[in-house]
Design an enzyme around this catalytic site. Structure first.
Site: not given
Ligand code: UD1
Ligand code: UDP
Length: 387
Positions: A97, A119, A133, A207, A209, A240
């Protein structure tokens, strides 16, 4: 030969599609598997690709620091188009999602390429929780042709929205396939802070939003109170990379002796840290699904969940983000051994570790033997999906 293109961008999508990609690769005489990553996440995605030895064929590299939802949507939509045109896949596979899922599905729809949604069918029935999501997955369901749901609840959600029953398959969640693979690997933490933890440990991740702002501050306040109340318990929080998370968590929790803040862990380490934990506090979707498989109680830091199965079974509790509720329920689990034992003896409702095999078998069956139902460049791709 069927060309199946898996498209994903974030850590959880990569973890949950890895078993499917591995299974697609087991059928080289009938399936050509192509992997395209949007890299909505960069470091956290690369870490998973490394754990599962997946080499993308295409990498859109879209991530920007502190990116907005429109940035992700527009970047994916524009840049995936050329890849679809070049590869002409028979099916695009997406998972979950995130905004990558929604935008990659929309781009496929624009080119009349069928979409398989892994999923599928999770619903909180609240369009702001989780945000964005809930809307991403509803919109993806409208566009998808094949819906692989993890549970019967998820199938019912789709039926209630008018999705045709013969396009929905209950397969279990592929995260259990990934978890069982990784949990069986030999392992030692690189970080001695983790190797040296004595006694009970509470694992935390957050993490979402919709929790930014006051809810996130409230979660941190609760952790501070718990850390002071239980000085012999260690609280570990892999933070995160989202700056909206880090800018709150590090200043508030950074200087408390029994709280360990660490960088996001690669998946193998994280799974072993979950196994080491006594309780998990999280707003994560994936962790709610994984924890029951390793018999860990989960307190969910959210107001609603789209994964009611674990709450109903009794291994997870929705505690929201108010400090009093988080503190009360954590205290109960730390002090009431009977309640703790009850919560840890409940079977996982999310899958048996064979979801990926089922999904790939269904894809082969549907695409090879039933081309009338899922037909590339069909003149009526959307209508055939609804009752
Ligand atoms: C995203 C997804 C969320 C999911 C989460 C898993 C959307 C809108 N959100 O949220 O559904 O639960 O991923 O973790 O699709 N960043 C880094 N390096 C990384 C990853 C993130 O620096 O490897 C930082 C960047 O500044 C980036 C910010 O995190 O702009 C946010 O990343 P983003 O994918 O927009 O949102 P998440 O909160 O990670
Ligand atoms: N996870 C990971 N390292 C971490 C935290 C989470 O590998 O430090 C894994 C966790 O086991 C799960 C997935 O990341 O499989 C969940 O990701 P996240 O919580 O970022 O996203 P969501 O599932 O809420 O979309």
């Amino acid at each position: 030969m069927l060309k199946i293109m898996s498209v994903f961008g974030t850590r959880p999508e990569a973890i949950k599609l890895a078993p499917v990609i591995k299974e697609l690769q087991q059928h080289p005489s009938t399936i050509k598997s192509i992997v395209a990553v949007t890299a909505q996440h960069r470091q956290m995605l690369d870490s998973v690709l490394n754990v599962f030895a997946i080499q993308p064929d295409h990498d859109l590299n879209i991530m920007k620091n502190n990116q907005g939802l429109s940035d992700i949507t527009c970047e994916v939509l524009k840049s995936i188009e050329a890849i679809y045109e070049q590869e002409q896949p028979d099916l695009v596979l997406v998972q979950g999602d995130t905004t990558t899922v929604f935008a990659a599905s929309l781009a496929a729809y624009y080119q009349r390429i069928p979409v398989g949604h892994v999923e599928a069918g999770l619903r909180s029935h609240n369009k702001h929780h989780p945000f964005p999501e809930e809307i991403n997955r509803c919109l993806t369901s409208v566009m998808a042709h094949l819906h692989f749901t993890p549970t019967h609840d998820a199938k019912t959600n789709l039926l209630n929205e008018g999705v045709r029953e013969d396009t929905i398959y209950v397969t279990g969640n592929t995260v259990i396939d990934a978890l069982l693979d990784v949990a069986a690997r030999d392992f030692k933490f690189d970080n001695d802070l983790l190797n040296d933890i004595k006694g009970r440990m509470v694992l935390i991740t957050a993490h979402r939003r919709e929790n930014f702002g006051k809810p996130f501050n409230d979660i941190c306040d609760a952790i501070i109170t718990l850390a002071h109340k239980y000085p012999n318990i260690t609280f570990v929080y892999p933070v995160h990379l989202n700056p909206n998370v880090r800018n709150v968590v590090y200043p508030l929790l950074g200087n408390i002796s029994n709280i360990i803040l660490i960088e996001p862990l690669e998946y193998v380490s994280f799974v072993h840290l979950m196994k080491r934990a006594y309780i998990i506090l999280t707003d994560s979707g994936g962790i709610q699904e994984e924890a029951p498989s390793i018999n860990k109680p989960v307190l969910i830091l959210r107001e609603v969940t789209e994964r009611p199965e674990a709450v109903r079974a009794g291994i997870a509790k929705l505690v929201g983000t108010y400090p009093t509720s988080i503190i009360t329920e954590t205290t109960r689990l730390l002090e009431d051994t009977k309640e703790y034992t009850r919560m840890t003896h409940i079977p996982n409702p999310f899958g048996d570790g064979h979801a990926a095999q089922r999904i790939v078998a269904l894809i082969k069956h549907k695409l090879i033997q039933n081309k009338d139902t899922v037909t590339k460049k069909s003149s009526n791709v959307c209508a055939e999906n609804r009752r």
